[in-house]
Every structure is written in C-alpha cells, then in structure tokens.
Design an enzyme around this catalytic site. Sequence first.
Site, PDB file in Angstrom:
ATOM      1  CE  LYS A  21      -4.003  -1.621   2.593  1.00  0.00           C
ATOM      2  NZ  LYS A  21      -5.040  -1.544   1.499  1.00  0.00           N
TER       3      LYS A  21
ATOM      4  NE  ARG B  44     -10.963  -9.468  -2.258  1.00  0.00           N
ATOM      5  CZ  ARG B  44     -11.634  -8.441  -3.189  1.00  0.00           C
ATOM      6  NH1 ARG B  44     -11.710  -8.833  -4.508  1.00  0.00           N
ATOM      7  NH2 ARG B  44     -11.619  -7.274  -2.826  1.00  0.00           N
TER       8      ARG B  44
HETATM    9  N1  BES Z   1      -8.231  -3.498   4.048  1.00  0.00           N
HETATM   10  C1  BES Z   1      -8.250  -2.963   2.660  1.00  0.00           C
HETATM   11  C2  BES Z   1      -9.580  -2.283   2.503  1.00  0.00           C
HETATM   12  C3  BES Z   1      -9.536  -0.893   3.098  1.00  0.00           C
HETATM   13  C4  BES Z   1      -9.314   0.035   2.264  1.00  0.00           C
HETATM   14  C5  BES Z   1     -10.203  -0.946   4.342  1.00  0.00           C
HETATM   15  C6  BES Z   1      -9.148   1.356   2.921  1.00  0.00           C
HETATM   16  C7  BES Z   1     -10.240   0.496   4.820  1.00  0.00           C
HETATM   17  C8  BES Z   1      -9.746   1.773   4.235  1.00  0.00           C
HETATM   18  C9  BES Z   1      -8.430  -4.438   1.951  1.00  0.00           C
HETATM   19  O1  BES Z   1      -7.490  -5.619   2.357  1.00  0.00           O
HETATM   20  C10 BES Z   1      -7.869  -3.977   0.505  1.00  0.00           C
HETATM   21  O2  BES Z   1      -6.620  -3.638   0.569  1.00  0.00           O
HETATM   22  N2  BES Z   1      -8.657  -3.750  -0.550  1.00  0.00           N
HETATM   23  C11 BES Z   1      -8.415  -3.513  -1.538  1.00  0.00           C
HETATM   24  C12 BES Z   1      -8.988  -4.446  -2.730  1.00  0.00           C
HETATM   25  C13 BES Z   1      -8.278  -4.158  -4.060  1.00  0.00           C
HETATM   26  C14 BES Z   1      -6.862  -4.504  -4.227  1.00  0.00           C
HETATM   27  C15 BES Z   1      -8.988  -5.133  -5.052  1.00  0.00           C
HETATM   28  C16 BES Z   1      -8.758  -1.968  -1.980  1.00  0.00           C
HETATM   29  O3  BES Z   1      -9.756  -1.775  -1.515  1.00  0.00           O
HETATM   30  O4  BES Z   1      -8.037  -1.294  -2.684  1.00  0.00           O
HETATM   31 ZN    ZN Z   2      -5.595  -5.215   1.719  1.00  0.00          ZN
END
Ligand code: BES
Ligand code: ZN
Length: 512
Positions: free
Chosen positions: A287, A361
């Site tokens: 991230k 997921r």
């Molecule tokens: N934990 C994150 C989702 C998240 C993002 C929660 C911002 C709270 C605030 C999750 O694991 C994630 O990173 N999801 C990705 C999925 C994508 C790679 C398809 C996302 O939402 O960007």
């Molecule tokens: Zn994630």
Amino acid sequence: MQQEQKTGQQAWKTFLPELFNWAGQVKLSVHPDCPESHHHLLMLREKKDSEGAYEIDAPLLPDEQRRQLMQQMTELGYQKIPEPVTLRLGDSFYTLVSQSALDLSDVRKARQAGLDGARILKNLGVKSLCLHAGEQVPSSGILEGLGLGLYQLTGFRNQSGNNRVSQQWPERIMLAGNCHGDPEEIRTSILASCLSRLLADAPSDWLNPEQFAKIAEDMSAEQGLSCRIRKRAELQDMGMGAFISVGNGSVCEPHLIEIQIKGKNPDKTMVLVGKGLTFDAGGVSLKPSLGMDEMKYDMCGGAAVLGAAYYLSRHQPPVNVVCLIGAVENLIGSTSTRPGDIVRSMSGKTIEVLNTDAEGRLVLADLLHYAQSQWKPEAVVDVATLTGAVLYALGSIGSAFVSNDRHLASYLRNTAESAGEPLWELPLWPELAREVRSELADLKNIAGSAVKAGTLVGGTFLREFAGSVPWAHIDIAGTAWNCKGTGYPASGSSAFILKTLAKLCLNYESAL
Ligand code: BES
Ligand code: ZN
Ligand code: ZN
C-alpha cells in the site's frame, strides 16, 4: 510494548479504558417520574414552525424547573439553541444538549445526545446523573451514547500522564421516561463496545494475531464460553491454504479463533465471521505510505464479532452462536505470497492471488467454507473492512451489505435499523461472477481494472464460498473508524455493527 505483553497473565486488561470498570459497576435504574439527582441531562429541540425558537424536550421535567431553565437561557441571551451548556437550579445542575433536527431514527438521535453530554460531563465530577428521555427519544439510547463518549484510551500513554478520571464519573445513573428495553443490555453494550474499541484502536505491535487470540481466550474463559485457537500447522491440516497464505510474510502465525455460545435451542446454529487483519500493509502489492497506519483497523470485523460474543455471553441467545475470527497480518518479506501465486482454499477451489492486498477475501473464503461445512448453520454473517471502494459507494455514514438470501437480507436490514446502525444493500449482479474466474486457477482474487465496482466484486468472490447457506457480508471499511454517522464518535474506532450482530442472534428465533 512487546515486553509488557510478556509480563503477567492478562496484562492486556490493564489497557482497558476506565470506562470498562465504571460501566461494570455504575448503578442503573429506570424511573417513571423525575427523580432527585445531582445532575440532569436534557435535550433541547427546535420548536416546529417558529424559526430559531426552541424548547426542552423532556416530558418528565417538572414545569417549574422547565420555566426557570428557559428563563436563565433567555437571560443569557440564547436566541437559538446554544452549544451544550450547564445551568444550576438550587443544588442541582442541568446540562442541555441539542437534539439532532435531521430526519434520523430516534435511537440515533438519542445516542448523539449522549455523546454530546459525555463531552461536558466527563470533567464535571458528577455524583448522580439523570438522563431524560425526550418525547420520542429513548433514555436507553442516551445512555449508550454516553458510554461511547466516555471512552478514552489512556493505556498507551506514560503512566504519569494518565488521566484517570473515573472517580469523577457518576456512581449512579437514573433513566427518566421512555427507556427501550432492559438497561442491563445497555450496560452490556457499553462493555462490549469498549472491549471491541480497545482492540481496534490498539496499535498492531500490541494487538498482533497472537495477542488477539489470547484476549479472546481470556474473555471466553471469564465469561464461561468455550474457545478454541488453531495456529498454522492445524490450519494447514484443515486445508485452509487461502487463509494461511495471507500471513506468510509475518513471524506471527495466523490464528483462527472459534468461540461457541450455547443457545436455549441447541439444534440451531448461527455463525458470525470476522476479518481480523491486525495489520494490512498490502503484502508485496504494498500500500502507499500515506495513511497506511490506519490499516491497524483492518481487524474491526473481528473486533465486532468478539464484542458480539461478549455481549451474548451476558444475554443468552435462543440459538447456538459460533464466532469465527481470522486473525493474521499481511506484511511484506521474502516469505510473503507473491502476485500470481496460486493457493488452494479449504473448499478445494484454487485461487490466483493477483493482488496480495485483496487479502481479506482469502481469509474469509476459508472461514466461510469452514462455517457452512462444519456447522451446517441457519445463517452466516461475515463482517469485514474489505474494500476501499465502499467509501466511494456509500461514504462513512453507513455500511454496505450483500446477501444471497432475501429473508436474511431483510432481517439484517430491520435489525440494523432498530440498532441504529445504518446499512444499505448492494446487488450481487450475476454478470460479475465471470470477472473473478481465472485462466489458470478456479478463481482470481481481483477483477480486471475495467471493473470499478470493487465492493460488489469482493462480495461476488465471497459468495463462491458460502455454498447454499443463507449468507450476508457486511463491508464496514467506511464506518469502522472515523465514522461520520450521527451517534458515533467523530474519530477513532466506532464498534459499528456490534449491536446489530448481537441482536441478529438474540432475536433469531422470533424472526423465523
Ligand atoms: N483492508 C483493505 C480495505 C480498506 C481500504 C479498508 C481502505 C479501509 C480503508 C483491503 O484489504 C484492501 O486492501 N482492499 C483492496 C482491494 C483491491 C486490491 C481489489 C482495496 O480496496 O483497494
Ligand atoms: Zn488489503
Ligand atoms: Zn485488508
């Protein structure tokens, strides 16, 4: 922090906010009249059809007090509803807070009044407090809001800097007028949300997967619940290759937490599942740095489920409840899962991990499969901070959910409404199923970049593992912290959905 974890049994308990001890002890009583009290909390509301004019909404307040309070406010020059203000009549004090004029449920208005009251009351040294219900607004909700507002996490500060204030908090709270339900349930709700919020706000070097499991074990032992913890080797034997793969980059093993609450009717089971990423760096699909610290909150689904387990330990549900939490951390390192790797889930379906940041997921895939195949439940509800996309869909006021069952969906919507936790259903378009098919494996964990509906894709992927059991998935990524909904704390964890989960189980029998 690491050092502290090793000293003494249950050292984590010293981190519980003072609110937890106070809420466990404070005397609660319900009154059909206005009782004598050192302090009163009252609401002001705008008068209908007369611009700016306001009145006290507290049917049980005697007319003489009402007249004197209004007179004082006129003398102070308040022509419109003021910021919360505290006035004195004789030996008693009256804190007046504004009632939301928005078109919201009464429970949410009540909670907001309690939150606003807490800001003033926490420093006043109040001995006894009377919470006045409004004409529509229940005193029980005000108490709940007060509990949310008195939460303050001080355990991570230097001891000398600790602001231990509980001795100033009321020994007794009287609920005057319309109270929804048993105040003991509100006490439980405050305790459960306090526990849940501690886990959420705690940094991930304190709340790692091992500590999460330890806290769940201690809580369960104390509350008389059975709790089983499984670590990597056992999860491997069970075939949970998707769940395990998420923790490959961490020295701290994945922990599956399974708590059982015995219901009055042992023939039926309901399963609650929580995503418990104690930290989500994204893995190799790292991230960006900005705001990455917020990913300590990626376990809020798990924290809500643990909070619900605590709640249900104090109010026996009609059906058995099994709580599953996948505690794990997603880090980057030489042993991490790489984009393109293929993992085998417990269901037998293989998954191409095209983005290691879509890890929630993977955890839930195995937990959902385990939930339905092991427990043959009436329903499964999972809660997760699953997608950033839900923030674009619904913002931070309420959460999104998807479901494969119309009956469960409407039961969930109604329960959330009565708990004052706004939820909105999103569709599972059948066309999206092909977007998670992989060329090499059975499934892939993300869709192509042309598909923007990230929350629906997440839900579509999870549906593959729910089988034919009624299932709902709640995405709390927008609401679990810094929730902007009325009746939630403005910053930090919110314990959003905890009450809905508990009520879903408590009312299950009658809902059928
Ligand atoms: N934990 C994150 C989702 C998240 C993002 C929660 C911002 C709270 C605030 C999750 O694991 C994630 O990173 N999801 C990705 C999925 C994508 C790679 C398809 C996302 O939402 O960007
Ligand atoms: Zn994630
Ligand atoms: Zn995540």
